[in-house]
Design an enzyme around this catalytic site. Structure first.
Site, PDB file in Angstrom:
ATOM      1  N   CYS A  14       1.165  -1.150  -0.027  1.00 58.34           N
ATOM      2  CA  CYS A  14       0.198  -0.007   0.077  1.00 58.34           C
ATOM      3  C   CYS A  14       0.724   1.359   0.028  1.00 58.34           C
ATOM      4  CB  CYS A  14      -0.945   0.062   1.000  1.00 58.34           C
ATOM      5  SG  CYS A  14      -0.202  -0.102   2.747  1.00 58.34           S
ATOM      6  N   ASN A  17       2.526   1.537   4.062  1.00 60.85           N
ATOM      7  CA  ASN A  17       2.780   0.285   4.945  1.00 60.85           C
ATOM      8  C   ASN A  17       2.534   0.240   6.469  1.00 60.85           C
ATOM      9  OD1 ASN A  17       5.349  -1.892   5.349  1.00 60.85           O
ATOM     10  ND2 ASN A  17       3.393  -2.521   5.060  1.00 60.85           N
ATOM     11  N   CYS A  19      -1.264   0.610   7.264  1.00 60.63           N
ATOM     12  CA  CYS A  19      -2.515   0.325   7.649  1.00 60.63           C
ATOM     13  C   CYS A  19      -3.164  -1.011   6.872  1.00 60.63           C
ATOM     14  CB  CYS A  19      -3.582   1.485   7.223  1.00 60.63           C
ATOM     15  SG  CYS A  19      -3.494   2.904   8.376  1.00 60.63           S
ATOM     16  N   ARG A  20      -3.192  -0.736   5.519  1.00 62.12           N
ATOM     17  CA  ARG A  20      -3.884  -1.652   4.728  1.00 62.12           C
ATOM     18  C   ARG A  20      -2.817  -2.961   4.596  1.00 62.12           C
ATOM     19  NH1 ARG A  20      -5.290   2.066   0.013  1.00 62.12           N
ATOM     20  NH2 ARG A  20      -3.215   2.773   0.595  1.00 62.12           N
ATOM     21  N   SER A  21      -1.764  -2.627   4.075  1.00 64.70           N
ATOM     22  CA  SER A  21      -0.663  -4.052   3.653  1.00 64.70           C
ATOM     23  C   SER A  21      -0.222  -4.444   4.952  1.00 64.70           C
ATOM     24  CB  SER A  21       0.313  -3.452   2.705  1.00 64.70           C
ATOM     25  OG  SER A  21       1.049  -2.571   3.218  1.00 64.70           O
ATOM     26  N   ASP A 130      -8.257   3.669   1.380  1.00 65.79           N
ATOM     27  CA  ASP A 130      -7.236   3.963   2.518  1.00 65.79           C
ATOM     28  C   ASP A 130      -8.074   4.726   3.825  1.00 65.79           C
ATOM     29  OD1 ASP A 130      -5.488   5.319   3.834  1.00 65.79           O
ATOM     30  OD2 ASP A 130      -4.542   6.401   2.261  1.00 65.79           O
TER      31      ASP A 130
HETATM   32  P1  4NP Z   1      -1.786   2.946   4.085  1.00 67.56           P
HETATM   33  O1  4NP Z   1      -2.249   4.203   4.669  1.00 67.56           O
HETATM   34  O2  4NP Z   1      -1.193   3.355   2.520  1.00 67.56           O
HETATM   35  O3  4NP Z   1      -2.836   1.864   3.922  1.00 67.56           O
HETATM   36  O4  4NP Z   1      -0.571   2.568   5.027  1.00 67.56           O
HETATM   37  C1  4NP Z   1      -1.622   5.417   4.916  1.00 67.56           C
HETATM   38  C2  4NP Z   1      -0.886   5.564   5.845  1.00 67.56           C
HETATM   39  C3  4NP Z   1      -0.157   6.589   5.763  1.00 67.56           C
HETATM   40  C4  4NP Z   1      -0.380   7.846   4.829  1.00 67.56           C
HETATM   41  C5  4NP Z   1      -1.406   7.661   3.860  1.00 67.56           C
HETATM   42  C6  4NP Z   1      -1.890   6.515   3.789  1.00 67.56           C
HETATM   43  N1  4NP Z   1       0.087   9.317   5.012  1.00 67.56           N
HETATM   44  O5  4NP Z   1      -0.291  10.010   4.195  1.00 67.56           O
HETATM   45  O6  4NP Z   1       1.187   9.374   5.950  1.00 67.56           O
END
Ligand code: 4NP
Length: 166
Positions: A14, A17, A19-21, A130
Site C-alpha cells: 500500500c 505500509n 494500515c492496509r498492507s 485508504d
Molecule cells: P496505508 O495508509 O497506505 O494503508 O498504510 C496510509 C498511511 C499513511 C499515509 C497515507 C496512507 N500518510 O499520508 O502518511
C-alpha cells in the site's frame, strides 16, 4: 522423490505500509495457516514515509478486536529485490498498482502484480479504501474486505498447487 519446499511468497503493498498492507499480511497469514498452505507473507509501502514504524495504532486495535495481531514494521517496496523474492505482489488500490507497474523492469515482473479487484468477490469494491484520514468504520471495512481477499487468495494458491501437481 522428495518434493522441494514449495513455499508460495506473497507481498502486499500500500502507500504507507502502516494500515492496509500490514493488515493484509496479518489476515492472510492467519487464513493461509487455517488452509494449511505453506506461504511466506510480507508487506511494503510504495513510500518510505513511515519506514521502521509499527502499524497505525487504530489499525492494530481494530485488527486485534477481530482476532488478528499486526506485528510488522513499515518498510518501502524494494524493486531490486522484491520482484525477485516474491511470486505474487498484491497492491491495495489502483494508484499502488500503477506505481508498482512503473517500477517493473520486465514482463515477468509485471505479471507478478495482481489487481486486488480480482480477489474481492463479496462486494462491489474494486480496491481497499485508504482508512488513514477517516473514522473507525474505515478500519473495519478494510478488515472485511481483506478477509474476502484472504479467502480468495487461499483458493487461488491452492488451485495453482493443484495445477502444478504439488
Ligand atoms: P496505508 O495508509 O497506505 O494503508 O498504510 C496510509 C498511511 C499513511 C499515509 C497515507 C496512507 N500518510 O499520508 O502518511
Amino acid at each position: 522423490m522428495t518434493q522441494p519446499a514449495n513455499t508460495y511468497k506473497v507481498l502486499f503493498v500500500c502507500l504507507g505500509n502502516i494500515c492496509r498492507s500490514p493488515a493484509a499480511e496479518a489476515i492472510f497469514t492467519d487464513y493461509a495457516h487455517k488452509h494449511q498452505l505453506k506461504v511466506t507473507v510480507d508487506s511494503a509501502g510504495t513510500s518510505n514515509w513511515h519506514e521502521g514504524e509499527k502499524a497505525d495504532q487504530r489499525m492494530r486495535t481494530h485488527a486485534r478486536s477481530r482476532g488478528y495481531d499486526i506485528t510488522s514494521l513499515s518498510r518501502p517496496f524494494l524493486p531490486a529485490s522484491d520482484f525477485d523474492r516474491f511470486d505474487l505482489i498484491v497492491p491495495m488500490d489502483d494508484q499502488n498498482y500503477y506505481d508498482l507497474r512503473a517500477l517493473a523492469r520486465t514482463q515477468d515482473e509485471v505479471d507478478k502484480i495482481m489487481k486486488v479487484s480480482e480477489l474481492i468477490k463479496s462486494t462491489s469494491y474494486t480496491y481497499i479504501p485508504d482508512p488513514y484520514y477517516g473514522g473507525a468504520s474505515g478500519f473495519d471495512l478494510v478488515i472485511d474486505l481483506l478477509e474476502d481477499v484472504a479467502e480468495n487468495l487461499c483458493e487461488h494458491i491452492a488451485a495453482i498447487k493443484h495445477t502444478l501437481g504439488k
